[in-house]
Design a protein around this motif. Structure first.
Motif, short mmCIF file in Angstrom:
data_model
loop_
_atom_site.label_atom_id
_atom_site.label_comp_id
_atom_site.label_asym_id
_atom_site.label_seq_id
_atom_site.Cartn_x
_atom_site.Cartn_y
_atom_site.Cartn_z
N PRO A 26 -2.76 -9.56 -24.55
CA PRO A 26 -3.78 -8.71 -25.19
C PRO A 26 -3.65 -8.69 -26.70
O PRO A 26 -2.54 -8.74 -27.26
CB PRO A 26 -3.48 -7.33 -24.60
N ASP A 30 -7.06 -4.78 -27.01
CA ASP A 30 -7.38 -5.38 -25.72
C ASP A 30 -6.49 -4.84 -24.62
O ASP A 30 -5.46 -4.21 -24.86
CB ASP A 30 -7.20 -6.91 -25.77
N ARG A 97 -20.19 -8.55 -24.01
CA ARG A 97 -19.44 -8.61 -25.27
C ARG A 97 -20.42 -8.76 -26.44
O ARG A 97 -21.35 -9.54 -26.37
CB ARG A 97 -18.47 -9.79 -25.30
N GLN A 119 -19.09 -12.30 -20.55
CA GLN A 119 -17.79 -12.94 -20.38
C GLN A 119 -17.71 -13.55 -18.97
O GLN A 119 -17.97 -12.88 -17.97
CB GLN A 119 -16.67 -11.91 -20.58
N ASP A 134 -12.85 -16.03 -27.88
CA ASP A 134 -12.04 -14.81 -27.96
C ASP A 134 -11.68 -14.27 -26.58
O ASP A 134 -10.58 -13.75 -26.39
CB ASP A 134 -12.82 -13.73 -28.73
N TYR A 135 -12.62 -14.39 -25.63
CA TYR A 135 -12.42 -13.85 -24.28
C TYR A 135 -12.79 -14.93 -23.26
O TYR A 135 -13.89 -14.92 -22.70
CB TYR A 135 -13.24 -12.57 -24.07
N GLN A 137 -11.63 -15.80 -20.21
CA GLN A 137 -11.51 -15.70 -18.75
C GLN A 137 -12.62 -14.84 -18.16
O GLN A 137 -12.86 -13.72 -18.61
CB GLN A 137 -10.15 -15.07 -18.34
N LYS A 145 -8.27 -11.04 -19.85
CA LYS A 145 -8.22 -10.19 -21.04
C LYS A 145 -9.61 -9.64 -21.34
O LYS A 145 -10.60 -10.35 -21.19
CB LYS A 145 -7.71 -11.01 -22.24
N ALA A 146 -9.66 -8.38 -21.78
CA ALA A 146 -10.93 -7.75 -22.14
C ALA A 146 -10.67 -6.66 -23.15
O ALA A 146 -9.55 -6.12 -23.24
CB ALA A 146 -11.61 -7.17 -20.90
N PRO A 147 -11.68 -6.29 -23.94
CA PRO A 147 -11.51 -5.16 -24.86
C PRO A 147 -11.31 -3.85 -24.08
O PRO A 147 -11.90 -3.66 -23.02
CB PRO A 147 -12.83 -5.12 -25.64
#
Length: 370
Positions: A26, A30, A97, A119, A134-135, A137, A145-147
């Motif tokens: 992260p 994240d 996103r 995403q 940046d994201y 997956q 991973k995510a915010p």
């Protein structure tokens, strides 16, 4: 280096392959979520097989790509600046996103960001390619991973399999909210037995609509929809009689307050027009299904009848949290789904199962850890 299993698309038209790749770490704001369930959305095969004929203004992630739009799971890591989300929290990951610093983002309208991106699915502008970096997956893997601000916290009453339907449920909920559905409202839903349409029926009932007019073709599935609330839901197999005539018979001649158009590309435009024609004066139509044919709308009638025609894309994290609370309270009934569960190793069989499903009651789910 810690590794995980992920189903990745390496080549357009080829099957998914299960690979070992690095578990994401992260960033400061994240989280990393251990994926417990990810929905296999009905449109996925269209997205991954029709490139470059896919809509050119909707960018796709660079291959090899980890797809998977709707994921739910347990937080396994948090970034150094995450204050409230905790390891062990049960969550749904809203995949929407935005860039975070566009005019739309600053105005509190992230879905209108030119770089808005799903995403693990597709984007809406050239900036989406950076968001995919940046994201990277989607949910067809063991960890994503995510915010931290993308998470809907799930009450214990909601299973992960139910939560990974939030994408389609949330799309219909956001559309219904735009129309002001409340107690006493009448709602007409086209495509009511499909994935989006069934979500609209469930949410309309949860929001207090007292008359729900469900239109589709499959009579058997329509009867199952009617049984959700026999005193509030009326059903019509499209073609049995004119939709407007039928709706006005049950609304003292006025017409429906709201029309939710949940039919997708490939449906004829006259189906949508029939729904618009069934609205009362001042009625509102919301398109959530993406019917692709041009509409021959009589703008004089739209003006003089004060008909509103609204497009609605996706839903906010806050709207997802609304649904979680409604489900926990029992007003939004998520028990109706028939879950078909597949391990990650059977991702291609799951894609086939989606195409053979019987309407929106079927919920095809990947469980990466099984």
């Amino acid at each position: 280096m810690s590794l995980m299993h992920a189903a990745r698309l390496h080549e357009v038209g080829a099957p998914f392959q299960v690979d070992q790749i690095e578990i994401p770490q992260p960033g400061p704001r994240d989280v990393v979520v251990e994926v417990k369930a990810c929905n296999v959305v009905p449109n996925l095969r269209n997205v991954i097989t029709k490139y470059p004929d896919w809509f050119p203004f909707l960018p796709l992630p660079q291959l090899p790509a980890v797809y998977g739009l709707d994921a739910a799971g347990v937080v396994s890591q948090v970034g150094s600046q995450v204050r409230n989300v905790k390891v062990g929290d049960r969550v749904y990951v809203n995949p929407g996103r935005d860039s975070g610093d566009s005019h739309a983002s600053r105005a509190g309208e992230p879905i209108n960001d030119p770089a808005y991106t799903f995403q693990g699915y597709f984007g809406f502008g050239a900036g989406s390619r950076e968001v995919f970096t940046d994201y990277p997956q989607g949910g067809f893997c063991q960890y994503m991973k995510a915010p931290a601000n993308a998470l809907v916290i799930l009450p214990e009453e909601i299973s992960f399999e139910q939560a990974c339907r939030f994408g389609y449920l949330g799309t219909s909920y956001a559309g219904l909210k735009k129309t002001g559905v409340r107690a006493g409202t009448s709602v007409l839903i086209h495509g009511a037995t499909g994935t989006l349409g069934l979500g609209a029926v469930l949410n309309a009932l949860a929001m207090g609509a007292t008359k729900v007019f469900a239109v589709a073709r499959d009579r058997e599935l329509l009867e199952r929809v009617r049984q959700l609330a026999p005193r509030r839901v009326r059903v019509l197999s499209y073609g049995d009689q004119p939709v407007g005539t039928w709706v006005r018979e049950h609304t003292a001649g006025r017409g429906a307050d709201v029309f939710i158009d949940a039919i997708g590309p490939g449906a004829p435009s006259e189906t949508s027009m029939a729904g618009i024609d069934a609205l009362r004066r001042g009625g509102r139509m919301v398109n959530v299904g993406g019917m692709a044919e041009p509409l021959q709308v009589d703008m004089i009638r739209v003006m003089t009848f004060q008909i509103s025609i609204i497009g609605s894309l996706w839903f906010s994290v806050g709207e997802g949290q609304d649904m979680a609370e409604m489900a926990a309270a029992g007003t939004l009934d998520l028990s109706v789904f028939d879950h078909e569960i597949y391990p990650l190793s059977q991702i291609n069989e799951a894609l086939d199962a989606v195409e053979k499903r019987r309407g929106g009651f079927t919920n095809v789910v990947i469980v990466p850890g099984s």
